[in-house]
Design a protein around this motif. Structure first.
Motif, PDB file in Angstrom:
ATOM      1  N   LYS A   1     -14.137 -53.620-111.328  1.00 17.62           N
ATOM      2  CA  LYS A   1     -15.002 -53.261-110.191  1.00 17.62           C
ATOM      3  C   LYS A   1     -14.639 -54.047-108.943  1.00 17.62           C
ATOM      4  O   LYS A   1     -14.605 -53.495-107.847  1.00 17.62           O
ATOM      5  CB  LYS A   1     -16.462 -53.494-110.556  1.00 17.62           C
ATOM      6  N   GLN A   2     -14.380 -55.358-109.156  1.00 16.50           N
ATOM      7  CA  GLN A   2     -13.971 -56.197-108.020  1.00 16.50           C
ATOM      8  C   GLN A   2     -12.795 -55.587-107.265  1.00 16.50           C
ATOM      9  O   GLN A   2     -12.637 -55.766-106.079  1.00 16.50           O
ATOM     10  CB  GLN A   2     -13.528 -57.574-108.508  1.00 16.50           C
ATOM     11  N   ARG A   3     -11.942 -54.900-108.000  1.00 17.18           N
ATOM     12  CA  ARG A   3     -10.724 -54.336-107.404  1.00 17.18           C
ATOM     13  C   ARG A   3     -10.892 -52.858-107.047  1.00 17.18           C
ATOM     14  O   ARG A   3      -9.935 -52.218-106.623  1.00 17.18           O
ATOM     15  CB  ARG A   3      -9.556 -54.502-108.373  1.00 17.18           C
ATOM     16  N   GLY A   4     -12.096 -52.346-107.292  1.00 14.65           N
ATOM     17  CA  GLY A   4     -12.332 -50.944-106.978  1.00 14.65           C
ATOM     18  C   GLY A   4     -11.577 -49.996-107.897  1.00 14.65           C
ATOM     19  O   GLY A   4     -11.221 -48.887-107.510  1.00 14.65           O
ATOM     20  N   ILE A   5     -11.298 -50.474-109.138  1.00 11.01           N
ATOM     21  CA  ILE A   5     -10.553 -49.636-110.084  1.00 11.01           C
ATOM     22  C   ILE A   5     -11.527 -48.978-111.055  1.00 11.01           C
ATOM     23  O   ILE A   5     -12.422 -49.636-111.592  1.00 11.01           O
ATOM     24  CB  ILE A   5      -9.518 -50.484-110.864  1.00 11.01           C
ATOM     25  N   SER A   6     -11.359 -47.688-111.300  1.00 10.13           N
ATOM     26  CA  SER A   6     -12.336 -47.002-112.149  1.00 10.13           C
ATOM     27  C   SER A   6     -11.680 -46.355-113.366  1.00 10.13           C
ATOM     28  O   SER A   6     -12.227 -45.455-113.978  1.00 10.13           O
ATOM     29  CB  SER A   6     -13.076 -45.940-111.330  1.00 10.13           C
TER      30      SER A   6
ATOM     31  N   LEU B   1     -17.473 -50.261-121.922  1.00 13.39           N
ATOM     32  CA  LEU B   1     -17.312 -50.671-120.525  1.00 13.39           C
ATOM     33  C   LEU B   1     -18.362 -49.977-119.682  1.00 13.39           C
ATOM     34  O   LEU B   1     -18.977 -48.996-120.115  1.00 13.39           O
ATOM     35  CB  LEU B   1     -15.920 -50.270-120.006  1.00 13.39           C
ATOM     36  N   ASP B   2     -18.557 -50.472-118.459  1.00 14.79           N
ATOM     37  CA  ASP B   2     -19.559 -49.857-117.573  1.00 14.79           C
ATOM     38  C   ASP B   2     -19.291 -48.363-117.421  1.00 14.79           C
ATOM     39  O   ASP B   2     -18.143 -47.922-117.443  1.00 14.79           O
ATOM     40  CB  ASP B   2     -19.516 -50.534-116.197  1.00 14.79           C
ATOM     41  N   ASP B   3     -20.376 -47.636-117.239  1.00 13.96           N
ATOM     42  CA  ASP B   3     -20.301 -46.174-117.240  1.00 13.96           C
ATOM     43  C   ASP B   3     -19.351 -45.594-116.208  1.00 13.96           C
ATOM     44  O   ASP B   3     -18.724 -44.568-116.442  1.00 13.96           O
ATOM     45  CB  ASP B   3     -21.699 -45.573-117.008  1.00 13.96           C
ATOM     46  N   ASP B   4     -19.280 -46.265-115.044  1.00 14.59           N
ATOM     47  CA  ASP B   4     -18.443 -45.689-113.990  1.00 14.59           C
ATOM     48  C   ASP B   4     -16.951 -45.985-114.186  1.00 14.59           C
ATOM     49  O   ASP B   4     -16.141 -45.702-113.306  1.00 14.59           O
ATOM     50  CB  ASP B   4     -18.929 -46.128-112.607  1.00 14.59           C
TER      51      ASP B   4
END
Lengths: 497, 224
Positions: B80-85, B102-105
């Motif tokens: 998330k810190q890196r904006g990677i999904s 892992l987080d849903d997004d």
């Protein structure tokens, strides 16, 4: 890139090596080049020094690695056979080539068998040796260098000026200009991160689509049938992982006996080369893709090249040349290399190691200037991680180069080709003069009396020096005259004997 | 054509081996000099760990010590810190089950395709990958990747961000001691790799740049 004509009988580097003297004059006049090399060599020497804080460890490792390489050379034919058996058992095909042309032909054939059209190359000095890119491009096979330095050098239509840092002769401004000229849509910048980013973008696209990967080998392990590659960039891994066909090419001297031989050699290699305790990647390849595996090449091939190595092998002193692990420390520490740069040599391998290895590959006739281009300061021998006595081998090659006709077997291709009859007679006269007192005294008497006739211009010697002036009387004469004046001292000297 | 180059290679083999054998055949191997080796000081586990982390950080890798149950949480945070999904992983490894939490997004994908036919996908659609490791080396700050059918070799190579899980119990003093302790002589895989940082180059004017061809970032998840 233009397709060059290929002479099957001679490496293109033989011609450029013959131009050594002209090359040197040209490169010495290039201030930008000299600055690029000075900066790079100072940086690399410093890095190496800092990576060996413990002198005791360094000396133990050097002795150990010298003996490892010497053991592997004494067992070389046996180890090559063992390597072949184990590689084949692992599914890696082995091919043998005596000449550069044979090696190129094998590689071209392997690519054709797979209908390959595009090749990505990891850094391989042996493939430079065979001028593989020219050979494949003449057959309409695109051959792209993927090491950043090699990529730059290829764009510039040059060849590497250093065996570890191929583009060391260029500064970032020159690289930026080169990218601007060759890569569409490139925004001119001298920011190194941006330049590397651009290279990454272009080359990843190539890795993704290439049919073939070609690399060198740093160590081939006989015991396990494993090919080891040392690198920082990841392009070696790309070339050996993504395309369906991987072809490795290496010299026959790169084989080591045991997996246990690798750690000390690797440690000395990376520290001597760039001052790194280890490279970012140490890649050990032991087979092609196995059943069920999802990536990796379907086929892996190894081409073992001789190209003059067996000639060096046949002489016990010259055999030490083959201990080399290609770290480049000798060139980093060489006062000649630093000043003239890597291209002046005209050979694939520049610097001190190039001077002792190229004569075996290209023959002494093309390279007999190289061993003489040394002040014999000894730095190369002192930093060599496997203790190759480079200065001693330079002297040996000078001797081989001017050797007279003899009945014994030929030791080197082109031996005696540097012999000049006038030089040979001068040395013959010199030897006679020092053997017989009468000739010595008479010729010295004449030389000193007619010293004014000595010309001021003595060819190459006086191009950078003033001509030597003989004294009016010889030392012998002066000592005799002095002893006549002080007879006591003579008596004392005689008494003290 | 093919047969002629095979014949040529076979002739070259005969000639090269004959030349070499002529010089050294019959050498007495028992007379070879003894090879010295340097004895490196024995270090305690804590010192080894400090050395390992120090070298990796000096080489621009990020080291995050953590507990096994926190892998999913930390990986989610870092992505998330890196904006990677998106993340690619392999099945049947220590951490594989956690990848499903892992987080849903964050979209996770298992590497269960062959590279052939999916190269564009791997090169262009996968911003991050996670792998396990076989061992680690303190003296050089290196991690041993031992690819398997589930965790192919390109998983640690092609995605620009590489997470690697290292278990402190698999840390060895140096490369030599590791080879001997794990008896690599008998079981090398298709491709074993030592990784000691993100990919890098100093090929332009000796200026270090990260992210040459392989991962731009290496994040080491260190299980103590």
């Amino acid at each position: 890139m233009s397709v060059k004509s290929i002479d099957p009988n001679e490496s293109k580097y033989a011609a450029s090596a013959r131009n050594f003297r002209d090359n040197v004059t040209r490169y010495l006049a290039n201030e930008e080049l000299k600055n690029n090399f000075r900066g790079a060599m100072d940086y690399l020497m410093d890095k190496r020094k800092n990576s060996f804080p413990d002198a005791n460890e360094l000396e133990t490792l050097r002795e150990q690695c010298k003996l490892i390489k010497q053991r592997c050379l004494v067992k070389l034919p046996h180890l090559l056979e063992q390597l072949e058996v184990n590689l084949e058992a692992n599914g890696i095909k082995v091919h043998w080539a005596e000449t550069i042309n044979d090696a190129n032909e094998i590689i071209a054939q392997l690519i054709e068998n797979k209908k390959g059209k595009t090749v990505v190359k990891g850094k391989s000095m042996v493939s430079e040796e065979t001028a593989l890119n020219d050979y494949l491009e003449a057959r309409d096979i695109e051959c792209l260098e993927s090491d950043m330095g090699e990529y730059i050098v290829q764009l510039a239509d040059e060849h590497p000026s250093h065996i570890i840092m191929p583009a060391i002769h260029q500064n970032k401004k020159q690289v930026a200009d080169l990218f601007a000229d060759n890569i569409e849509g490139f925004d001119h910048t001298t920011d190194v991160d941006a330049l590397i980013g651009e290279g990454r973008r272009v080359l990843r696209e190539k890795f993704c689509h290439a049919d073939v990967g070609i690399t060198g080998v740093n160590f081939a392990v006989a015991e396990t049938g494993t090919l080891c590659l040392v690198e920082n960039e990841g392009n070696g891994r790309m070339c050996t992982t993504v395309p369906d066909l991987h072809i490795a090419i290496t010299g026959i001297e790169k084989v080591v006996e045991f997996l246990d031989d690798v750690p000390p050699l690797l440690s000395l290699l990376t520290r001597s080369a760039t001052g790194q305790i280890i490279s970012t990647y140490f890649n050990m390849i032991s087979s092609p893709r196995k059943n069920g595996e999802k990536d990796g090449p379907e086929e892996v091939h190894l081409v073992l090249l001789d190209n003059g190595r067996s000639q060096a092998f046949a002489d016990e002193e010259l055999r030490q040349t083959l201990q080399c692990i290609r770290c480049g420390a000798c060139m980093n520490h060489c006062p000649v290399y630093t000043r003239i740069g890597g291209h002046a040599y005209g050979t694939v391998y520049p610097g001190p190691i190039g001077k002792i290895v190229s004569p075996h590959m290209l023959g002494l006739e093309a390279t007999n200037n190289l061993p003489t281009a040394s002040s014999l300061c000894g730095a190369c021998g002192e930093v060599c991680p496997v203790k190759i006595p480079i200065p001693k081998l330079l002297l040996r090659l000078r001797t081989e180069s001017v050797k007279g006709k003899h009945d014994g077997p030929q030791i080197m291709k082109g031996e005696g080709s540097g012999r000049k009859s006038i030089e040979a007679s001068i040395w013959k006269g010199w030897s006679l003069m020092h053997k017989y007192a009468f000739i010595y005294n008479t010729s010295m008497w004449f030389a000193t009396r007619f010293r004014k006739l000595m010309p001021n211009n003595l060819g190459v010697w006086t191009s950078v020096r003033s001509a030597p002036k003989l004294a009016p009387k010889t030392l012998h004469e002066r000592v005799k005259a002095r002893n006549k004046k002080i007879p006591n001292k003579v008596a004392n000297n005689a008494g003290s004997k | 054509m093919t047969s002629s180059f095979k014949q040529q290679s076979s002739n070259a083999r005969t000639n090269i081996l004959a030349k070499l054998k002529q010089e050294v055949e019959g050498s007495d191997y028992s007379k070879l000099p003894e090879e010295p080796s340097y004895s490196y000081p024995e270090l305690a586990q804590e010192e080894l760990l400090a050395q390992f982390i120090g070298h990796l950080e000096a080489n621009h890798a990020q080291v995050i010590p953590l507990k096994e149950e926190d892998i999913a949480k930390i990986v989610s945070e870092q992505l998330k810190q890196r904006g990677i999904s998106k993340l690619l992983y392999g099945k049947n490894a220590l951490h594989s089950e956690q990848m499903l939490t892992l987080d849903d997004d964050i979209a996770v994908e298992a590497y269960d395709f062959t590279l052939k036919g999916n190269k564009e996908h791997l090169f262009n659609n996968i911003p991050a990958g996670i792998t396990s490791s076989k061992a680690a080396i303190a003296a050089t700050g290196s991690i041993v990747i031992w690819p398997t059918i589930e965790e192919p070799r390109s998983l640690s190579l092609v995605p620009p961000l590489h997470f690697v899980i290292v278990e402190a119990k698999n840390l060895y003093t140096n490369f030599a001691s590791l080879i001997n302790a794990q008896e690599w002589q008998n079981k090398l895989p298709t491709n074993a790799v030592l990784i000691s940082g993100p990919s890098k180059t100093a090929d332009i004017q000796q200026t270090l740049a990260y992210g040459a061809h392989g991962p731009k970032e290496l994040i080491v998840l260190l299980l103590k």
